[in-house]
Design a protein around this motif. Structure first.
Motif, PDB file in Angstrom:
ATOM      1  N   SER A  41       0.677 -12.374   2.246  1.00  9.53           N
ATOM      2  CA  SER A  41       0.557 -13.834   2.219  1.00  9.53           C
ATOM      3  C   SER A  41      -0.553 -14.304   1.285  1.00  9.53           C
ATOM      4  O   SER A  41      -0.472 -15.382   0.695  1.00  9.53           O
ATOM      5  CB  SER A  41       0.303 -14.360   3.628  1.00  9.53           C
ATOM      6  OG  SER A  41      -0.889 -13.780   4.164  1.00  9.53           O
ATOM      7  N   GLU A  42      -1.596 -13.470   1.114  1.00  6.03           N
ATOM      8  CA  GLU A  42      -2.737 -13.880   0.299  1.00  6.03           C
ATOM      9  C   GLU A  42      -2.727 -13.298  -1.118  1.00  6.03           C
ATOM     10  O   GLU A  42      -3.552 -13.672  -1.942  1.00  6.03           O
ATOM     11  CB  GLU A  42      -4.043 -13.466   0.988  1.00  6.03           C
ATOM     12  CG  GLU A  42      -4.324 -14.218   2.268  1.00  6.03           C
ATOM     13  CD  GLU A  42      -4.542 -15.713   2.005  1.00  6.03           C
ATOM     14  OE1 GLU A  42      -5.413 -16.053   1.194  1.00  6.03           O
ATOM     15  OE2 GLU A  42      -3.808 -16.518   2.602  1.00  6.03           O
ATOM     16  N   GLY A  43      -1.808 -12.368  -1.364  1.00  7.95           N
ATOM     17  CA  GLY A  43      -1.792 -11.767  -2.689  1.00  7.95           C
ATOM     18  C   GLY A  43      -0.962 -10.502  -2.719  1.00  7.95           C
ATOM     19  O   GLY A  43      -0.057 -10.322  -1.900  1.00  7.95           O
TER      20      GLY A  43
ATOM     21  N   GLU B  19      -6.498  -2.001  -3.161  1.00  3.57           N
ATOM     22  CA  GLU B  19      -7.200  -3.251  -3.452  1.00  3.57           C
ATOM     23  C   GLU B  19      -6.233  -4.431  -3.394  1.00  3.57           C
ATOM     24  O   GLU B  19      -5.068  -4.332  -3.798  1.00  3.57           O
ATOM     25  CB  GLU B  19      -7.843  -3.188  -4.834  1.00  3.57           C
ATOM     26  CG  GLU B  19      -8.712  -4.389  -5.142  1.00  3.57           C
ATOM     27  CD  GLU B  19      -9.645  -4.144  -6.325  1.00  3.57           C
ATOM     28  OE1 GLU B  19      -9.994  -5.117  -6.993  1.00  3.57           O
ATOM     29  OE2 GLU B  19     -10.007  -2.981  -6.555  1.00  3.57           O
ATOM     30  N   LEU B  20      -6.741  -5.566  -2.892  1.00  2.00           N
ATOM     31  CA  LEU B  20      -5.954  -6.799  -2.841  1.00  2.00           C
ATOM     32  C   LEU B  20      -6.222  -7.631  -4.086  1.00  2.00           C
ATOM     33  O   LEU B  20      -7.377  -7.882  -4.431  1.00  2.00           O
ATOM     34  CB  LEU B  20      -6.311  -7.609  -1.597  1.00  2.00           C
ATOM     35  CG  LEU B  20      -5.617  -8.976  -1.480  1.00  2.00           C
ATOM     36  CD1 LEU B  20      -4.124  -8.792  -1.198  1.00  2.00           C
ATOM     37  CD2 LEU B  20      -6.273  -9.833  -0.395  1.00  2.00           C
ATOM     38  N   PHE B  21      -5.152  -8.065  -4.732  1.00  2.00           N
ATOM     39  CA  PHE B  21      -5.237  -8.999  -5.853  1.00  2.00           C
ATOM     40  C   PHE B  21      -4.774 -10.358  -5.331  1.00  2.00           C
ATOM     41  O   PHE B  21      -3.606 -10.530  -4.974  1.00  2.00           O
ATOM     42  CB  PHE B  21      -4.363  -8.537  -7.014  1.00  2.00           C
ATOM     43  CG  PHE B  21      -4.907  -7.333  -7.742  1.00  2.00           C
ATOM     44  CD1 PHE B  21      -5.505  -7.467  -8.987  1.00  2.00           C
ATOM     45  CD2 PHE B  21      -4.832  -6.069  -7.162  1.00  2.00           C
ATOM     46  CE1 PHE B  21      -6.012  -6.359  -9.663  1.00  2.00           C
ATOM     47  CE2 PHE B  21      -5.334  -4.952  -7.833  1.00  2.00           C
ATOM     48  CZ  PHE B  21      -5.933  -5.106  -9.084  1.00  2.00           C
ATOM     49  N   ALA B  22      -5.693 -11.307  -5.258  1.00  3.65           N
ATOM     50  CA  ALA B  22      -5.409 -12.590  -4.615  1.00  3.65           C
ATOM     51  C   ALA B  22      -4.564 -13.499  -5.506  1.00  3.65           C
ATOM     52  O   ALA B  22      -4.738 -13.546  -6.731  1.00  3.65           O
ATOM     53  CB  ALA B  22      -6.707 -13.295  -4.264  1.00  3.65           C
ATOM     54  N   TYR B  23      -3.621 -14.242  -4.865  1.00  2.00           N
ATOM     55  CA  TYR B  23      -2.854 -15.255  -5.579  1.00  2.00           C
ATOM     56  C   TYR B  23      -3.791 -16.399  -5.981  1.00  2.00           C
ATOM     57  O   TYR B  23      -4.752 -16.719  -5.260  1.00  2.00           O
ATOM     58  CB  TYR B  23      -1.737 -15.805  -4.695  1.00  2.00           C
ATOM     59  CG  TYR B  23      -0.612 -14.830  -4.430  1.00  2.00           C
ATOM     60  CD1 TYR B  23      -0.019 -14.115  -5.468  1.00  2.00           C
ATOM     61  CD2 TYR B  23      -0.130 -14.641  -3.129  1.00  2.00           C
ATOM     62  CE1 TYR B  23       1.025 -13.240  -5.210  1.00  2.00           C
ATOM     63  CE2 TYR B  23       0.920 -13.772  -2.870  1.00  2.00           C
ATOM     64  CZ  TYR B  23       1.490 -13.070  -3.921  1.00  2.00           C
ATOM     65  OH  TYR B  23       2.525 -12.190  -3.652  1.00  2.00           O
ATOM     66  N   PRO B  24      -3.520 -17.063  -7.104  1.00  2.00           N
ATOM     67  CA  PRO B  24      -4.408 -18.143  -7.548  1.00  2.00           C
ATOM     68  C   PRO B  24      -4.458 -19.350  -6.619  1.00  2.00           C
ATOM     69  O   PRO B  24      -5.425 -20.114  -6.639  1.00  2.00           O
ATOM     70  CB  PRO B  24      -3.828 -18.523  -8.922  1.00  2.00           C
ATOM     71  CG  PRO B  24      -2.417 -18.020  -8.894  1.00  2.00           C
ATOM     72  CD  PRO B  24      -2.435 -16.793  -8.047  1.00  2.00           C
ATOM     73  N   ASP B  25      -3.447 -19.552  -5.783  1.00  2.51           N
ATOM     74  CA  ASP B  25      -3.429 -20.706  -4.880  1.00  2.51           C
ATOM     75  C   ASP B  25      -3.627 -20.301  -3.418  1.00  2.51           C
ATOM     76  O   ASP B  25      -3.293 -21.053  -2.507  1.00  2.51           O
ATOM     77  CB  ASP B  25      -2.122 -21.476  -5.045  1.00  2.51           C
ATOM     78  CG  ASP B  25      -0.900 -20.573  -4.838  1.00  2.51           C
ATOM     79  OD1 ASP B  25      -1.092 -19.345  -4.674  1.00  2.51           O
ATOM     80  OD2 ASP B  25       0.236 -21.083  -4.840  1.00  2.51           O
ATOM     81  N   SER B  26      -4.181 -19.115  -3.198  1.00  2.00           N
ATOM     82  CA  SER B  26      -4.342 -18.616  -1.829  1.00  2.00           C
ATOM     83  C   SER B  26      -5.693 -19.024  -1.253  1.00  2.00           C
ATOM     84  O   SER B  26      -6.625 -19.395  -1.981  1.00  2.00           O
ATOM     85  CB  SER B  26      -4.240 -17.090  -1.806  1.00  2.00           C
ATOM     86  OG  SER B  26      -5.310 -16.514  -2.531  1.00  2.00           O
ATOM     87  N   ALA B  27      -5.805 -18.919   0.076  1.00  2.00           N
ATOM     88  CA  ALA B  27      -7.071 -19.205   0.732  1.00  2.00           C
ATOM     89  C   ALA B  27      -8.132 -18.193   0.316  1.00  2.00           C
ATOM     90  O   ALA B  27      -9.309 -18.531   0.179  1.00  2.00           O
ATOM     91  CB  ALA B  27      -6.881 -19.185   2.250  1.00  2.00           C
TER      92      ALA B  27
ATOM     93  N   VAL C 262      -4.513 -12.254  -9.172  1.00  2.00           N
ATOM     94  CA  VAL C 262      -3.242 -12.226  -9.890  1.00  2.00           C
ATOM     95  C   VAL C 262      -3.301 -13.361 -10.903  1.00  2.00           C
ATOM     96  O   VAL C 262      -3.523 -14.512 -10.531  1.00  2.00           O
ATOM     97  CB  VAL C 262      -2.044 -12.423  -8.933  1.00  2.00           C
ATOM     98  CG1 VAL C 262      -0.734 -12.451  -9.725  1.00  2.00           C
ATOM     99  CG2 VAL C 262      -2.012 -11.329  -7.880  1.00  2.00           C
ATOM    100  N   VAL C 263      -3.122 -13.046 -12.185  1.00  2.00           N
ATOM    101  CA  VAL C 263      -3.206 -14.052 -13.245  1.00  2.00           C
ATOM    102  C   VAL C 263      -1.850 -14.142 -13.941  1.00  2.00           C
ATOM    103  O   VAL C 263      -1.397 -13.168 -14.561  1.00  2.00           O
ATOM    104  CB  VAL C 263      -4.306 -13.700 -14.262  1.00  2.00           C
ATOM    105  CG1 VAL C 263      -4.382 -14.769 -15.344  1.00  2.00           C
ATOM    106  CG2 VAL C 263      -5.640 -13.537 -13.560  1.00  2.00           C
ATOM    107  N   ASP C 264      -1.205 -15.293 -13.816  1.00  2.00           N
ATOM    108  CA  ASP C 264       0.126 -15.501 -14.415  1.00  2.00           C
ATOM    109  C   ASP C 264       1.091 -14.377 -14.023  1.00  2.00           C
ATOM    110  O   ASP C 264       1.803 -13.813 -14.874  1.00  2.00           O
ATOM    111  CB  ASP C 264       0.029 -15.598 -15.944  1.00  2.00           C
ATOM    112  CG  ASP C 264      -0.654 -16.887 -16.394  1.00  2.00           C
ATOM    113  OD1 ASP C 264      -0.732 -17.828 -15.573  1.00  2.00           O
ATOM    114  OD2 ASP C 264      -1.104 -16.945 -17.550  1.00  2.00           O
ATOM    115  N   ASP C 265       1.094 -14.045 -12.759  1.00  2.00           N
ATOM    116  CA  ASP C 265       1.970 -13.011 -12.194  1.00  2.00           C
ATOM    117  C   ASP C 265       1.654 -11.613 -12.706  1.00  2.00           C
ATOM    118  O   ASP C 265       2.469 -10.692 -12.545  1.00  2.00           O
ATOM    119  CB  ASP C 265       3.451 -13.322 -12.469  1.00  2.00           C
ATOM    120  CG  ASP C 265       3.912 -14.588 -11.770  1.00  2.00           C
ATOM    121  OD1 ASP C 265       3.448 -14.835 -10.640  1.00  2.00           O
ATOM    122  OD2 ASP C 265       4.716 -15.336 -12.353  1.00  2.00           O
TER     123      ASP C 265
END
Length: 201
Positions: free
Chosen positions: A67-69, A101-109, A122-125
């Motif tokens: 959910s976060e990345g 390692e977790l790579f966070a989505y740009p719009d995640s908490a 995560v940068v541009d997928d």
């Protein structure tokens, strides 16, 4: 740490370290596996041991959507070269490190509540795995590598490698109290000076 700061820059899709997450999607639980060979960048190691520049690194990765990345796990394997910390002889070995390692989505908490240097992004997928692998390798490398566990190092007197020296190898140690007398004649006869009998002739 500078590595997470690098992850906020736009990764190049042409880099073998970079993986696209578009096929993975964002539905939690989605999973994809990737196997690829990359080549070690310069400076991937410690002062006395590391992965030589250009050496192949085998990556076996699994990407899982959360959910976060995107959580990246797996292993990286490569040959390493260096020198023994005791006898300075060249040595070669191999290293396999676990990755996670977790790579966070740009719009995640997670992205919104963490500093730039705390979590990868995560940068541009796209995700760049190079910094993650570099950190894992550096932590796995020994600070004082040894050619053998029982390496005795070097002889402190002549600098020879103990493993190459004879079993009876040693150096005579002169008592410093007698060092001042070394090389001095011990008697008039030894020095060549005329004795009393010679003087009377």
């Amino acid at each position: 740490m500078a590595r997470h700061q690098q992850s906020t820059t736009h990764p190049s899709a042409k880099s073998p370290w970079v993986i696209s997450t578009r096929e993975l999607g964002r539905r939690p639980g989605n999973m994809r596996t990737y196997q690829r060979t990359v080549h070690a960048p310069a400076g991937l190691g410690l002062e006395v041991i590391g992965i030589p520049e250009g050496e192949p690194i085998e990556l076996d990765l699994r990407l899982e959507s959360a959910s976060e990345g995107v959580f990246v796990s797996g292993t990286a394997h490569a040959d390493v070269e260096g020198e023994c910390a005791r006898c300075l002889e060249p040595l070669s070995d191999e290293v396999t490190v676990a990755l996670g390692e977790l790579f966070a989505y740009p719009d995640s908490a997670t992205e919104a509540t963490t500093d730039v240097d705390e979590v990868s992004r995560v940068v541009d997928d796209l995700i760049d795995t190079e910094a993650m692998v570099r950190d894992a390798v550096l932590l796995a490398l020994p600070l004082a590598p040894l050619c053998t566990e029982d390496c005795r190092g070097l002889c402190p007197d002549c600098g020879g490698r103990w493993a190459d020296l004879a079993a009876e190898h040693g150096h005579e140690t002169l008592d410093p109290r007698w060092a001042a007398l070394q090389g001095r004649p011990t008697s008039a006869a030894d020095s060549g000076a005329p004795t009393g009998a010679e003087e009377r002739r």
